[in-house]
Structures are given as C-alpha cells and as structure tokens.
Design a protein around this motif. Structure first.
Motif, PDB file in Angstrom:
ATOM      1  N   LEU A  33       0.827  -1.210   0.000  1.00  0.00           N
ATOM      2  CA  LEU A  33       0.000   0.000   0.000  1.00  0.00           C
ATOM      3  C   LEU A  33       0.857   1.254   0.000  1.00  0.00           C
ATOM      4  O   LEU A  33       0.647   2.173  -0.795  1.00  0.00           O
ATOM      5  CB  LEU A  33      -0.911  -0.021   1.234  1.00  0.00           C
ATOM      6  N   SER A  34       1.883   1.283   0.880  1.00  0.00           N
ATOM      7  CA  SER A  34       2.665   2.505   1.010  1.00  0.00           C
ATOM      8  C   SER A  34       3.435   2.791  -0.276  1.00  0.00           C
ATOM      9  O   SER A  34       3.526   3.946  -0.707  1.00  0.00           O
ATOM     10  CB  SER A  34       3.600   2.414   2.208  1.00  0.00           C
ATOM     11  N   LEU A  35       3.963   1.743  -0.928  1.00  0.00           N
ATOM     12  CA  LEU A  35       4.704   1.979  -2.170  1.00  0.00           C
ATOM     13  C   LEU A  35       3.780   2.464  -3.277  1.00  0.00           C
ATOM     14  O   LEU A  35       4.126   3.363  -4.036  1.00  0.00           O
ATOM     15  CB  LEU A  35       5.429   0.706  -2.601  1.00  0.00           C
ATOM     16  N   LEU A  36       2.585   1.872  -3.348  1.00  0.00           N
ATOM     17  CA  LEU A  36       1.635   2.314  -4.366  1.00  0.00           C
ATOM     18  C   LEU A  36       1.305   3.791  -4.176  1.00  0.00           C
ATOM     19  O   LEU A  36       1.296   4.572  -5.135  1.00  0.00           O
ATOM     20  CB  LEU A  36       0.361   1.479  -4.290  1.00  0.00           C
ATOM     21  N   LEU A  37       1.070   4.197  -2.927  1.00  0.00           N
ATOM     22  CA  LEU A  37       0.734   5.598  -2.665  1.00  0.00           C
ATOM     23  C   LEU A  37       1.900   6.508  -3.040  1.00  0.00           C
ATOM     24  O   LEU A  37       1.694   7.610  -3.547  1.00  0.00           O
ATOM     25  CB  LEU A  37       0.342   5.780  -1.195  1.00  0.00           C
ATOM     26  N   LEU A  38       3.134   6.013  -2.818  1.00  0.00           N
ATOM     27  CA  LEU A  38       4.303   6.799  -3.234  1.00  0.00           C
ATOM     28  C   LEU A  38       4.338   6.953  -4.747  1.00  0.00           C
ATOM     29  O   LEU A  38       4.520   8.063  -5.270  1.00  0.00           O
ATOM     30  CB  LEU A  38       5.591   6.135  -2.763  1.00  0.00           C
ATOM     31  N   ILE A  58       2.000   6.858  -6.860  1.00  0.00           N
ATOM     32  CA  ILE A  58       0.967   7.772  -7.338  1.00  0.00           C
ATOM     33  C   ILE A  58       1.332   9.211  -6.996  1.00  0.00           C
ATOM     34  O   ILE A  58       1.196  10.106  -7.817  1.00  0.00           O
ATOM     35  CB  ILE A  58      -0.396   7.378  -6.753  1.00  0.00           C
ATOM     36  N   ALA A  59       1.868   9.401  -5.774  1.00  0.00           N
ATOM     37  CA  ALA A  59       2.200  10.767  -5.354  1.00  0.00           C
ATOM     38  C   ALA A  59       3.264  11.395  -6.251  1.00  0.00           C
ATOM     39  O   ALA A  59       3.210  12.595  -6.524  1.00  0.00           O
ATOM     40  CB  ALA A  59       2.672  10.753  -3.897  1.00  0.00           C
ATOM     41  N   LEU A  96      11.319  -1.819  -8.448  1.00  0.00           N
ATOM     42  CA  LEU A  96      11.652  -0.934  -7.322  1.00  0.00           C
ATOM     43  C   LEU A  96      11.142  -1.514  -6.009  1.00  0.00           C
ATOM     44  O   LEU A  96      11.865  -1.571  -5.007  1.00  0.00           O
ATOM     45  CB  LEU A  96      11.014   0.449  -7.531  1.00  0.00           C
ATOM     46  N   PHE A 141       0.014  -4.552  -5.632  1.00  0.00           N
ATOM     47  CA  PHE A 141      -0.089  -3.114  -5.409  1.00  0.00           C
ATOM     48  C   PHE A 141       0.760  -2.352  -6.411  1.00  0.00           C
ATOM     49  O   PHE A 141       0.353  -1.313  -6.911  1.00  0.00           O
ATOM     50  CB  PHE A 141       0.353  -2.752  -3.991  1.00  0.00           C
TER      51      PHE A 141
END
Lengths: 298, 272
Positions: free
Chosen positions: B116-121, B123-124, B136, B208
């Motif tokens: 989840l955290s990598l996906l949000l990164l 996208i950000a 990555l 993700f």
C-alpha cells in the motif's frame, strides 16, 4: 570523511529513505486526510506553490476522523480482534505440531540431520501461494480429505472445512511450520544430554525429566518460534482470502478490500496504521527476547 | 542429547513430514490426471503441460516475473551488500540507528502495508505503474533480506585479514575486492538466491505495485485460483516445485563442498 565512504553509506540510505520511510509517511498523511471523489481520491493534497499559508492550511485540514470511524464501525475492531485470535490460536497449534518434530530431529542420528534440516527448509523456498493452493483441493467438500473420511466410513456426509476459520488455521499451521521447527530444533540441539541422564539417575521418569529439564531449556526456541509465526500471521492476506471465504475476518484482507474494492484510500491507510501499532508490541517483545538470548550466549 | 529413535520420535517425524509433503505430492500426482475434474483420477496424461505451454497469458506472465526477479534480485544484492558493509564496518555516522531500523523493519512489516505505502508513493510522484515499479518495490524489501544474510557473515569473519591487506599497502577498495569479497561471496550468492525466490513468489506487493499492463505469475495464479482448482495450475505448480527442489538441493550440495574445502584450506594454513 572521504567521498567513497559517503557514497557507500548514502546509496542504500537514500534508497531506504525514499522507498521505505517516505512511503510510510505518505500512508500516515493519507490516513489523516478526508475521502474525496477526485484523483487521487483524498483531500487535502499538498501544494507547495501556495507558500507558507498553504502549508499551514494543509496541516489544519488533517484530522483523526478516519480513526474515529474505525472505532465506530464494528467491522474494523471485530476484524482486528479476530486477526489476533486467529493468529494466536494458529501459533499455539503450530507449536503443538512443531515441537515433537523438532524434538525428534534433535534426537535423530547425526548423519540424518542435514537431510532432515533440508526437508524442513525446502518448503520454505517453495512458492507460498502454491502451498496454500494445494490445500484447496484437499479441504473442499469433494476434496481428498472428505473422500478419504467417507471411504473409511468415519463420516456419512462431507465436512464443510473450506471457507471456514478451520481452513485458515490449517493454512497458517502448514505454511509457517518451518519457522516454528527451526528455532526449537536449534535450542534442543545445543542441549547437554548429560543433564537428562542426571535427572533420570536422580529418579525422574522420562516424562518428568522432559517436563523439568528439556522443556525449560528449550524455552528460548519456543518463544522465538511463536513470534516468528504470530507476527506474519497477524497481517496475513493470502491464506484468509483463499481458504477462509467471506466469513473469515482478518485485517489484512479488510485492508485489501478497502483499497481495491471500495477505493477508500484514507480508511485503508488508517487500517494500515492501526495494524502497525498492533504489531509493534509483539515485535518489541521479540527484539528484547533475542537480545537477552545473545547476551546469555556471550 | 542421547540419540535414541524411540517409536514416539519415529512417529512424529513420519507424521510431520507427511503433513509437510503430502499436499504437494497430491498436487504433483494430479497434474498428470487425464480428467478436468481435479479430485477424480482418470488415467495418466501429460496433456495439461501441453495446454500450459499454449497458454499465452501464462507464458507472458512468466516472462515478466523472471525479468522482475532477475533485475530486482541483482539490484537488491548490490544495495543489500553495501548496507551490510555499512552496518558492520562503517562505524558511527549520523543517523545510524534509523538506518539499521530501516533495514530490519521491512522484514516484519506486513506485505499489505509495504505494498500500500509503495503504491501511494508511486501515485504521489506520478510514476506509471509497470515492470519498473515492481522492480523498485521488490528491490526495496529484498535488499533488507540480503543485508541480513551478508551482515551475519561479515560479523563472523576475522577482521585482521582486512587489516593485514591494508598494512601491506592495499587501498580500502582493493582490500574489499581482494580479501573481503571472496570471503563473503557464498553469503552474497545465497542472498541473491533468497531475493530471487522472494521476488518470484511475491503476490501482495506485486499486486499493489503493478499496473494493468504488467501481470506477474503469482498475480495470474491468484486470480485463476480464486475460481477453484484447475489441472493447468497443478501442472504449473509442479514445474515450479521441481525447479525449486533441484535448485535448493544443488545449492546445498555446492555450499557443503565449499565449506569442506574452506575447512581443509584452513587446516593446511595452520599446518604451514
């Protein structure tokens, strides 16, 4: 400080900062944001071009609403509790299954041991997904287990195991068994056999020698094994979603569905933050235990 | 401990290993089943392997998976070895505690959170998701495993060898290349193998980090398996189990020989 040393430290450091710490801060930030019908589906987003006022405004808009929501909706705290319960029960079953195997390995002839070790480690290298998948064919209503039990005449109607919590226990015990066996085996292998002989000479029965000598001395291995099973089982996703069906609540699955099905990013992030807080306690306890072990050995 | 194979020990070994291996054995046997029904035996046939080889989707996914695994494990090995060296040899530097925390934390972090955290990164920062982002993601968590494996080797070996090389006029880099690296090579190789299998095996983080255009084998298997057991997946699983079994057994034989040789050399060194 020369340039080479700086590069050597900086490269892995920056990589971990960028791909581990920063993403986690983003999760934390989104957990404090509000859901929005937009791309990306949350608000506020940080806009540095607005200057200091925009930054202050950005922090002003963050709140703990999602966390309040987690406590109000039954689904979330029920699935947290159910995850803890499922992880704890399956850790206990794994211990009951794993201890005798580790014990027998430690007592087996020397020349067998490398082979036995390899047989325990081999499943760990095999795909996790495939090992969980293998149980679908065994546990389903017309699966091998029911076929076998019907054939022996022990049951008349097939048992429903698939898509229940029982199937999840089986899956966790099966996939994490090597994590339990190896530390217990390591502790038992070091055990000095003369201690047990002494206990038996002094009038202990074999069972009480085990209970009073072997078991207490293998405690560090048991504790390490339990943590190694409990910690990953708590956030497990693959096992409950393949074997547990819709009625098994586990927090890893809830997070996945919140994100992929409901597309509610802020709530998914808040679930992630709480899951992490839940994990910190066993992780810290595990670290303490390992440290004590190392100090005791030195 | 006194070695006696009592009936109790023999039973628990038999039952234990039956429990570990029977499910996989059933899977392998039924991958050669003639019938589409996966729980009823209808005669021997290798036809599902043929089906599998004609299934373009699986072949594509397998190719993507191998590419990702090869790239990410190599990157992870380089970064992980550097990180291990920094942890064990670099002494004090600002932010060392944070650094070791970031090495150990991914090992216990639930995959759903890492993913989840990598996906949000991604996208950000506006990175398009595909093979690159999976690489990555896998590099990040695999480098931590590599650095744990390598640093445990670095901690146990005799530091005076490095110091001797430095005294004899090596630059630190030469000392690393000529002395340290050959000694830690087995650990680096097992780190690479670990990173490679972790990447091959990963479903959650890849789900993700991947985009619609890039599907890895575990993602493909997962979506097929949700619909139930199929003989094609059994065939695929059998191939994967076979590769792993051959790989692990070869690796352990090779490392056993390497250890024996090292011991012999050490003994000869002491005599000389």
């Amino acid at each position: 400080m020369n340039l080479r040393r700086v590069t050597l430290i900086a490269l892995p450091y920056l990589w971990l900062l960028g791909f581990f710490l920063v993403p986690f801060l983003i999760v934390l930030k989104i957990a404090l944001s509000d859901t929005a019908v937009a791309i990306p589906p949350y608000t506020p987003t940080l806009d540095l071009s607005g200057g200091w006022a925009a930054i202050r405004d950005f922090f002003g808009q963050l709140d703990f609403e999602n966390f309040t929501w987690l406590t109000e909706d039954e689904l979330y705290w029920k699935s947290y509790l159910s995850s803890v319960r499922i992880a704890a029960i399956s850790t206990f079953i794994t211990l009951l299954v794993g201890y005798p195997i580790a014990y027998a390995m430690a007592q087996s002839p020397d020349e067998w041991r490398p082979t036995l070790m390899m047989l325990v480690i081999l499943p760990f290298w095999t795909s996790f997904l495939i090992r969980v998948y293998a149980w679908i064919g065994i546990l389903s209503n017309e699966g091998f287990l029911n076929q076998f039990l019907l054939w022996t005449g022990l049951i008349d109607t097939p048992l429903t195991i698939m898509n229940t919590t029982t199937a999840v226990y089986v899956g966790i015990v099966y996939t994490y068994l090597p994590f339990m066996i190896l530390p217990i085996y390591a502790a038992l292998e070091k055990l000095d056999g003369s201690l047990i002989e002494a206990a038996e000479d002094l009038g202990c029965s074999r069972l009480s020698a085990f209970w009073l000598v072997t078991l207490p001395l293998s405690r560090p291995g048991v504790i390490a094994g339990c943590f190694l099973v409990f910690i990953p089982a708590l956030g497990e996703f693959v096992i409950p979603s393949l074997l547990g069906g819709s009625q098994t609540l586990m927090i890893g699955k809830v997070l996945w569905e919140e994100f992929f099905s409901n597309r509610d990013w802020p709530v998914a992030s808040a679930v992630a933050v709480v899951l992490l807080l839940l994990l910190i306690i066993p992780i810290v306890l595990f670290q303490k235990n390992q440290q004590r072990q190392q100090e005791a050995e030195q | 401990m006194n070695r006696r194979l009592t009936w109790f020990n023999a039973t628990s070994l038999t039952l234990g290993f039956a429990f570990l291996y029977l499910p996989m054995l059933i899977l392998i046997i039924f991958s050669f089943n003639e019938s589409k029904l996966v729980t009823v035996w209808a005669g021997f046939s290798p036809k599902w392997y043929g089906e599998l080889l004609r299934n373009e989707q699986f072949l594509d996914a397998a190719w993507v998976t191998l590419k990702v695994a090869a790239l990410s494990s190599t990157l992870a090995t380089v970064l992980g070895t550097m990180a291990a060296y920094v942890l064990v040899r670099a002494g004090r530097f600002p932010g060392r505690t944070l650094f070791s925390g970031m090495i150990y934390a991914p090992l216990v972090m639930p995959e759903v959170i890492t993913g989840l955290s990598l996906l949000l990164l991604f996208i950000a920062i506006g990175l398009d998701r595909g093979v690159f982002t999976i690489v990555l993601a896998h590099t990040t968590f695999a480098m931590c495993y590599v650095s744990v494996v390598v640093s445990s080797r670095l901690m146990t070996f005799d530091r005076s060898l490095e110091e001797a090389a430095l005294d004899l006029g090596c630059t630190p880099f030469e000392a690393f290349r000529l002395v340290t690296l050959p000694i830690i090579t087995p650990a680096v190789i097992s780190g690479w193998l670990l990173a490679f299998t972790l990447s091959l095996d990963d479903l959650v983080i890849a789900s993700f980090a991947s985009g619609p255009s890039s599907t890895t084998l575990p993602i493909k298997i997962f979506s097929a398996v949700r619909l139930g057991v199929s003989p094609e997946i059994n065939a695929l699983s059998t191939i994967m189990i076979g590769i792993v079994a051959v790989g692990v057994i070869t690796a352990s034989l090779v490392s056993k020989r390497a250890i024996q040789r090292q011991r012999r050399e050490e003994v000869e060194g002491v005599r000389a």
